[in-house]
Design a protein around this motif. Structure first.
Motif, short mmCIF file in Angstrom:
data_model
loop_
_atom_site.label_atom_id
_atom_site.label_comp_id
_atom_site.label_asym_id
_atom_site.label_seq_id
_atom_site.Cartn_x
_atom_site.Cartn_y
_atom_site.Cartn_z
N GLN A 119 0.84 -1.20 0.00
CA GLN A 119 0.00 0.00 0.00
C GLN A 119 0.87 1.26 0.00
N GLU A 120 1.95 1.23 0.75
CA GLU A 120 2.83 2.39 0.83
C GLU A 120 3.57 2.61 -0.49
N PHE B 195 3.90 5.73 -5.77
CA PHE B 195 3.65 5.89 -7.20
C PHE B 195 2.56 6.91 -7.48
N CYS B 196 1.57 6.99 -6.62
CA CYS B 196 0.52 7.98 -6.80
C CYS B 196 1.08 9.39 -6.62
N VAL C 144 -9.25 6.37 -7.09
CA VAL C 144 -8.80 4.97 -7.07
C VAL C 144 -8.12 4.65 -5.74
N MET C 145 -7.29 5.56 -5.24
CA MET C 145 -6.64 5.33 -3.95
C MET C 145 -7.65 5.31 -2.81
N TYR C 146 -8.66 6.16 -2.89
CA TYR C 146 -9.70 6.18 -1.85
C TYR C 146 -10.42 4.83 -1.78
N VAL C 147 -10.81 4.32 -2.95
CA VAL C 147 -11.56 3.06 -2.98
C VAL C 147 -10.63 1.87 -2.72
N GLY C 148 -9.48 1.84 -3.39
CA GLY C 148 -8.59 0.69 -3.28
C GLY C 148 -8.00 0.49 -1.90
N ASP C 149 -7.83 1.56 -1.14
CA ASP C 149 -7.25 1.45 0.20
C ASP C 149 -8.29 1.68 1.30
N HIS C 150 -9.56 1.56 0.93
CA HIS C 150 -10.61 1.79 1.92
C HIS C 150 -10.63 0.67 2.95
N PRO C 151 -10.76 1.00 4.23
CA PRO C 151 -10.76 -0.03 5.27
C PRO C 151 -11.88 -1.06 5.15
N ARG C 152 -12.98 -0.69 4.50
CA ARG C 152 -14.10 -1.64 4.36
C ARG C 152 -13.90 -2.62 3.21
#
Length: 195
Positions: free
Chosen positions: A81-82, A87-88, A116-124
């Motif tokens: 994730q980091e 890259f982002c 994309v980062m919001y959805v892809g790394d979302h805790p849910r």
């Protein structure tokens, strides 16, 4: 003037990326300066190369080489994730330095990256899936026996088990396990920790 708007858009986007997404979810203060530095560094270099008449490909190649070197030669281990946040931050810096005729295109790409980062790394997202590196107090060389042992030990379904090391002398197995389970959040009582 459009270039200044893109620089401003990059600053807003990297602020949202770092302080709106990364810090609330991961809480690693040491990487805040790294993400900001990579972004602003790439923005400065790519913007300077673009202003000097150098091709965008040169700036992009330089930026990718630099970030890949940083990630490859790092001194501390980073989660995937980091690396994605690195890259982002890099991509936002490159987009902010583009000399784009339709100004909306790089800004839309910045917004897409953030979404994309919001959805892809979302805790849910996939919260029922867990990953843990475990050291077992027995050397297990049979895959079926290892899977049964892990399922019995964890009390849940094991999706995959990747054996990292089997030590027959010390009778241990190090395994990277992916399994089903509720996400656990450990909170510390500050007063009890400081006693």
């Amino acid at each position: 003037m459009p270039q200044l708007l893109l620089f401003g858009s990059d600053l807003v986007a990297v602020t949202v990326l770092v302080f709106g997404l990364y810090v609330p979810r991961h809480r690693r203060r040491d990487l805040v300066v790294a993400y900001l530095g990579v972004n602003i560094g790439v923005l400065a270099v790519a913007g300077s190369l673009g202003a000097a008449g150098a091709g965008a490909g040169l700036g992009l190649g330089f930026a990718l080489f630099g970030v890949l070197s940083i990630i490859r030669l790092r001194s501390t281990e980073l989660d995937q994730q980091e690396v994605a946040y690195y890259f982002c931050a890099l991509a936002l810096g490159i987009l902010g330095a583009l000399d784009a005729t339709p100004l909306w295109r790089p800004v839309a790409m910045m917004a897409l990256l953030l979404a994309v980062m919001y959805v892809g790394d979302h805790p849910r997202l996939l919260r029922g899936h867990r990953r843990q590196v475990m050291v077992l107090d027995t050397a297990v060389t049979d895959d079926a026996a290892l899977l049964a042992h892990l399922q019995r030990l964890l009390g849940t379904r094991v999706y995959s088990a990747n054996v990292e090391r089997v030590d027959l002398v010390n009778d241990t197995t190090v395994v990277d396990v992916r399994y089903a389970g509720p996400s656990r959040v450990v909170t510390l009582d500050r007063d009890k920790v400081l006693r």
